[in-house]
Design a protein around this motif. Structure first.
Motif: not given
Length: 122
Positions: A19, A21, A23, A71-74, A76-78, A80, A82
């Motif tokens: 995975r 990441s 940022a 995908s991206r986190d809630g 919207k800064t990171t 990913y 997989q």
């Protein structure tokens, strides 16, 4: 200062998973889409996957479709990536990029990371 910082690369056996990441190291104004590209030795940089600002639209290269998920986190800064069912041909330096639209064209992205090495052993 590199605007984007990738992590999560490494050595994995064929069939395994990793995975990645990505940022931002600083505030990037106006960048709403993010993508992953990769470059293997002696080859051109190629598109892997892209995601829009909301995270509700994604696109993939045919070579990774069904195996990789972006995908991206809630916040919207990171973002990913997989990677499952890895193959030796997935071996490359993987780069994260940020731009105005989720295209497959590297030149459309204004910000890039330094890259992270992914090596898949057969």
């Amino acid at each position: 200062q590199v605007p984007l910082v990738e992590s999560g690369g490494g050595l994995v056996q064929a069939g395994g998973s990793l995975r990645l990441s990505c940022a931002p190291s600083r505030r990037i104004f106006g960048s709403v889409a993010m993508a992953w590209f990769r470059q293997a030795p002696g080859k051109e940089r190629e598109f892997v996957a892209a995601i829009n600002w909301n995270g509700d639209s994604t696109s993939y290269a045919d070579s990774v479709k069904g195996r990789f998920t972006i995908s991206r986190d809630g916040a919207k800064t990171t973002v990913y990536l997989q990677m499952n069912s890895l193959k030796s041909e997935d071996t490359a330096v993987y780069y994260c990029a940020a731009g105005l639209a989720p295209t497959q064209v590297p030149g459309a992205y204004s910000f890039w990371g330094q890259g992270t090495q992914v090596t898949v052993s057969s």
